[in-house]
Scaffold this motif. Structure first.
Motif, PDB file in Angstrom:
ATOM      1  N   UNK A 260    -129.752 -72.210 -66.995  1.00 37.83           N
ATOM      2  CA  UNK A 260    -129.163 -71.428 -65.903  1.00 37.83           C
ATOM      3  C   UNK A 260    -129.285 -69.922 -66.145  1.00 37.83           C
ATOM      4  N   UNK A 261    -129.667 -69.545 -67.371  1.00 43.83           N
ATOM      5  CA  UNK A 261    -129.789 -68.116 -67.691  1.00 43.83           C
ATOM      6  C   UNK A 261    -130.887 -67.933 -68.736  1.00 43.83           C
ATOM      7  N   UNK A 262    -131.784 -66.980 -68.485  1.00 43.65           N
ATOM      8  CA  UNK A 262    -132.803 -66.590 -69.448  1.00 43.65           C
ATOM      9  C   UNK A 262    -132.739 -65.077 -69.546  1.00 43.65           C
ATOM     10  N   UNK A 263    -132.449 -64.568 -70.756  1.00 49.06           N
ATOM     11  CA  UNK A 263    -132.229 -63.134 -70.928  1.00 49.06           C
ATOM     12  C   UNK A 263    -133.019 -62.612 -72.120  1.00 49.06           C
ATOM     13  N   UNK A 264    -133.538 -61.408 -71.989  1.00 50.94           N
ATOM     14  CA  UNK A 264    -134.141 -60.715 -73.119  1.00 50.94           C
ATOM     15  C   UNK A 264    -133.062 -59.824 -73.710  1.00 50.94           C
ATOM     16  N   UNK A 265    -132.776 -60.044 -74.999  1.00 56.63           N
ATOM     17  CA  UNK A 265    -131.596 -59.454 -75.613  1.00 56.63           C
ATOM     18  C   UNK A 265    -131.935 -58.705 -76.891  1.00 56.63           C
ATOM     19  N   UNK A 266    -131.059 -57.772 -77.245  1.00 59.66           N
ATOM     20  CA  UNK A 266    -131.249 -56.988 -78.461  1.00 59.66           C
ATOM     21  C   UNK A 266    -130.832 -57.760 -79.702  1.00 59.66           C
ATOM     22  N   UNK A 267    -129.941 -58.728 -79.528  1.00 54.81           N
ATOM     23  CA  UNK A 267    -129.433 -59.513 -80.642  1.00 54.81           C
ATOM     24  C   UNK A 267    -129.571 -60.999 -80.341  1.00 54.81           C
ATOM     25  N   UNK A 268    -129.564 -61.813 -81.400  1.00 53.99           N
ATOM     26  CA  UNK A 268    -129.502 -63.258 -81.201  1.00 53.99           C
ATOM     27  C   UNK A 268    -128.172 -63.628 -80.542  1.00 53.99           C
ATOM     28  N   UNK A 269    -128.163 -64.758 -79.876  1.00 53.12           N
ATOM     29  CA  UNK A 269    -126.915 -65.257 -79.305  1.00 53.12           C
ATOM     30  C   UNK A 269    -125.866 -65.419 -80.395  1.00 53.12           C
ATOM     31  N   UNK A 270    -124.593 -65.137 -80.029  1.00 55.24           N
ATOM     32  CA  UNK A 270    -123.503 -65.367 -80.970  1.00 55.24           C
ATOM     33  C   UNK A 270    -122.804 -66.697 -80.713  1.00 55.24           C
ATOM     34  N   UNK A 271    -123.407 -67.547 -79.873  1.00 61.64           N
ATOM     35  CA  UNK A 271    -122.861 -68.895 -79.695  1.00 61.64           C
ATOM     36  C   UNK A 271    -122.946 -69.639 -81.021  1.00 61.64           C
ATOM     37  N   UNK A 272    -121.999 -70.522 -81.274  1.00 67.69           N
ATOM     38  CA  UNK A 272    -121.933 -71.200 -82.570  1.00 67.69           C
ATOM     39  C   UNK A 272    -123.191 -72.005 -82.858  1.00 67.69           C
ATOM     40  N   UNK A 273    -123.795 -72.595 -81.826  1.00 74.89           N
ATOM     41  CA  UNK A 273    -124.992 -73.415 -82.032  1.00 74.89           C
ATOM     42  C   UNK A 273    -126.153 -72.568 -82.540  1.00 74.89           C
ATOM     43  N   UNK A 274    -126.056 -71.236 -82.341  1.00 80.21           N
ATOM     44  CA  UNK A 274    -127.089 -70.322 -82.838  1.00 80.21           C
ATOM     45  C   UNK A 274    -126.652 -69.658 -84.139  1.00 80.21           C
ATOM     46  N   UNK A 275    -125.425 -69.165 -84.188  1.00 76.16           N
ATOM     47  CA  UNK A 275    -124.980 -68.386 -85.347  1.00 76.16           C
ATOM     48  C   UNK A 275    -124.762 -69.247 -86.588  1.00 76.16           C
ATOM     49  N   UNK A 276    -124.281 -70.478 -86.393  1.00 72.43           N
ATOM     50  CA  UNK A 276    -124.008 -71.354 -87.530  1.00 72.43           C
ATOM     51  C   UNK A 276    -124.707 -72.715 -87.415  1.00 72.43           C
ATOM     52  N   UNK A 277    -124.953 -73.161 -86.187  1.00 73.74           N
ATOM     53  CA  UNK A 277    -125.623 -74.443 -86.005  1.00 73.74           C
ATOM     54  C   UNK A 277    -127.122 -74.336 -86.222  1.00 73.74           C
ATOM     55  N   UNK A 278    -127.721 -75.423 -86.641  1.00 80.80           N
ATOM     56  CA  UNK A 278    -129.171 -75.507 -86.826  1.00 80.80           C
ATOM     57  C   UNK A 278    -129.680 -74.417 -87.772  1.00 80.80           C
TER      58      UNK A 278
END
Length: 412
Positions: A260-278
Motif C-alpha cells: 500500500x506504500x512504496x517510499x524512497x527514504x533516508x533511513x531504513x524502516x524502524x518497524x520491528x520486522x526490519x530493525x530486529x526481525x530477519x
C-alpha cells in the motif's frame, strides 16, 4: 470461480469429491449403533491419517503436494517439486507474517491504491492507473529466508522448512523504475526503497511492532516490479494479491504483499520486522540493527530425484535437481554420489529463463545396489560457490549448505 481466480481441473475434482462426501454423509443415519461402535473401537493404526484442513484462503492448493505447518506456513513437498521450470500456483509455498486480509479486497482489484513517496511528485496510484504506465513479466525464484531451517541441529524457532519454501514463478506488472520516472524521479539522498504491506493490524498495540515494512537498497528499483499477476493469473490472496512488490534476487520477506506504500527514504524502516526481525544473529545473541539483514539470496541447489521415498532401482539413474542464486545466474552444478568426496559436472536441461529463475540440472550415472549419499553444489557467474556448511545463526536463515541438502537413497 473461487476468490483466488484459479478455476483449475483440480478445483473441479475437489468439488465433485465434496459432493460425494455430502451424499455419503446424508446416508450416515442408516448405520446401526453396532456398526458405529465397531468403528469407534477400531485400532487407530488401521485407520488412514486424517489430513488437517487447509484454511479457506488456500483451499485451492493441491493438498497432496503440500505440508501444512500452520495457517500461514505451508510447504511444498520435495517429491512434489518435480522438474518443471515454473512452479504451479497450487504447488507454491505460503509464508505470511500476518493473517491475510479479507478476501473482499479482491472484489475490485483495480481500485487497490498504493502511495508513492520520496519522489518529486508524490501521489497515490490505483492498480487501474498502474496498468497504463508499463508492463513487464519476470520469471524468478521466490524463497523464504528460512528455507532450510529444518536442517539446523540447533532447531531454531520458526517453521522447520527443508527445501519446500521456494518456487520459480512468473510475475507480471509494472517496473517500479517507470512509476518513479512518471512521478519525476526519486528525491536525492534517499538510499532506501521502503515498502509497507496492507495487512490489517491488531488494535491496541504499536503498529511498528507487527507491521510488515521492509527496506532494501534503492538501486533494487531498477528491476523491481509492482506485480498484479502470478503465472498469468491475478495474484491470489495467499500470495499478496491484488498488488505485490517483487524484488528479484532477494529473499521472500522483502517481496511485500498487499503493498500500500512504496517510499524512497533516508533511513531504513524502524518497524520491528526490519530493525530486529530477519537479522543474521550469531548463536547466543539477541537480534539488533547492527547485524546483517536478510536481503539477497545466496547460491543454492538441491536434488529432487531420486529421493528416499522413491529411490528407484540400481543401474542407470538420472539424478535431477534445481539450482539458483540471487543477483547472478547459475554457471555450473556439480553432483556427488558419495557425500561430497568426488564431484562430476551435471548438465543443464530445459531453457534458461533469465538469471533470476532456477536452472534444472541432471547427471546420468550407474549406481550399484546399496546406500548412496547424493548431493549437489552450484556455482554462480560471479564465482560464488555453494558452501559445504551452513552459517550458524539464531533464527536459521539463509541455509545454502550443500551438506545439509544431501539425500541418502538405498537402491535394490
Amino acid at each position: 470461480m473461487s476468490e483466488q481466480n484459479l478455476p483449475t481441473q483440480r478445483a473441479r475434482r475437489q468439488l465433485l469429491a465434496g459432493s460425494a462426501s455430502a451424499l455419503a454423509a446424508a446416508g450416515l443415519a442408516s448405520f446401526t449403533r453396532s456398526a458405529q461402535a465397531q468403528m469407534a473401537s477400531a485400532p487407530a493404526a488401521n485407520l488412514p491419517p486424517v489430513p488437517k484442513p487447509f484454511p479457506p484462503y488456500v483451499s485451492w492448493k493441491d493438498t497432496n503436494a503440500m505440508i501444512l505447518h500452520s495457517s500461514t506456513t505451508i510447504e511444498t513437498k520435495r517429491a512434489s517439486q518435480g522438474m518443471g521450470l515454473i512452479t504451479p500456483a497450487e504447488h507454491l509455498y505460503v509464508r505470511n507474517n500476518l493473517p491475510a486480509p479479507a478476501a473482499s479486497i479482491l472484489d475490485d482489484r483495480e481500485a487497490w491504491a498504493i502511495s508513492i513517496e520520496g519522489v518529486k511528485n508524490p501521489r497515490s496510484l490505483s492498480l487501474r492507473e498502474l496498468k497504463t504506465v508499463g508492463l513487464e513479466s519476470l520469471p524468478m525464484v521466490l524463497q523464504c529466508s528460512g528455507n532450510g531451517r529444518g536442517f539446523f541441529p540447533s532447531k531454531p524457532s520458526g517453521t522447520p522448512w527443508t527445501v519446500g519454501a521456494a518456487g520459480c514463478v512468473v510475475w507480471t506488472g509494472v517496473p517500479v523504475r517507470q512509476v518513479v520516472e512518471l512521478l519525476g524521479g526519486a528525491l536525492p539522498g534517499m538510499p532506501f526503497m521502503t515498502s509497507t504491506g496492507g495487512e490489517v493490524l491488531p488494535a491496541g498495540i504499536d503498529p511498528k511492532s507487527v507491521m510488515v515494512e521492509r527496506s532494501v537498497s534503492a538501486q533494487a528499483m531498477g528491476e523491481a516490479l509492482l506485480a498484479w499477476e502470478l503465472n498469468g493469473q491475478p495474484i491470489p490472496l495467499a500470495h499478496g494479491g491484488p498488488l505485490r512488490l517483487i524484488v528479484p534476487g532477494y529473499q521472500g520477506v522483502n517481496q511485500i504483499k498487499y503493498i500500500k506504500r512504496l517510499a524512497f527514504t533516508a533511513q531504513e524502516s524502524d518497524a520491528k520486522i526490519m530493525s530486529h526481525g530477519y537479522r543474521i544473529s550469531p548463536p547466543g545473541t539477541p537480534s539488533d540493527p547492527t547485524q546483517p539483514s536478510v536481503q539477497e539470496m545466496s547460491v543454492k541447489s538441491w536434488i529432487n530425484s531420486p529421493l528416499p521415498e522413491r529411490p528407484g532401482t540400481a543401474g542407470p539413474v538420472q539424478i535431477q535437481g534445481l539450482a539458483f542464486a540471487g543477483a547472478h545466474a547459475i554457471k555450473r552444478v556439480e553432483v556427488s554420489v558419495d557425500g561430497g568426496k568426488h564431484w562430476r559436472d551435471a548438465r543443464f536441461i530445459g531453457p534458461e529463463l533469465g538469471k533470476y529463475a532456477w536452472r534444472q540440472f541432471a547427471l546420468a550415472v550407474i549406481l550399484p545396489p546399496g546406500t548412496h549419499q547424493l548431493v549437489s553444489r552450484a556455482t554462480d557467474t560471479a564465482g560464488h560457490v555453494q558452501p559445504e556448511q551452513r552459517l550458524e545463526n539464531v533464527h536459521g536463515y539463509n541455509n545454502n549448505s550443500w551438506a545439509d541438502h544431501a539425500v541418502t537413497v538405498t537402491l535394490s
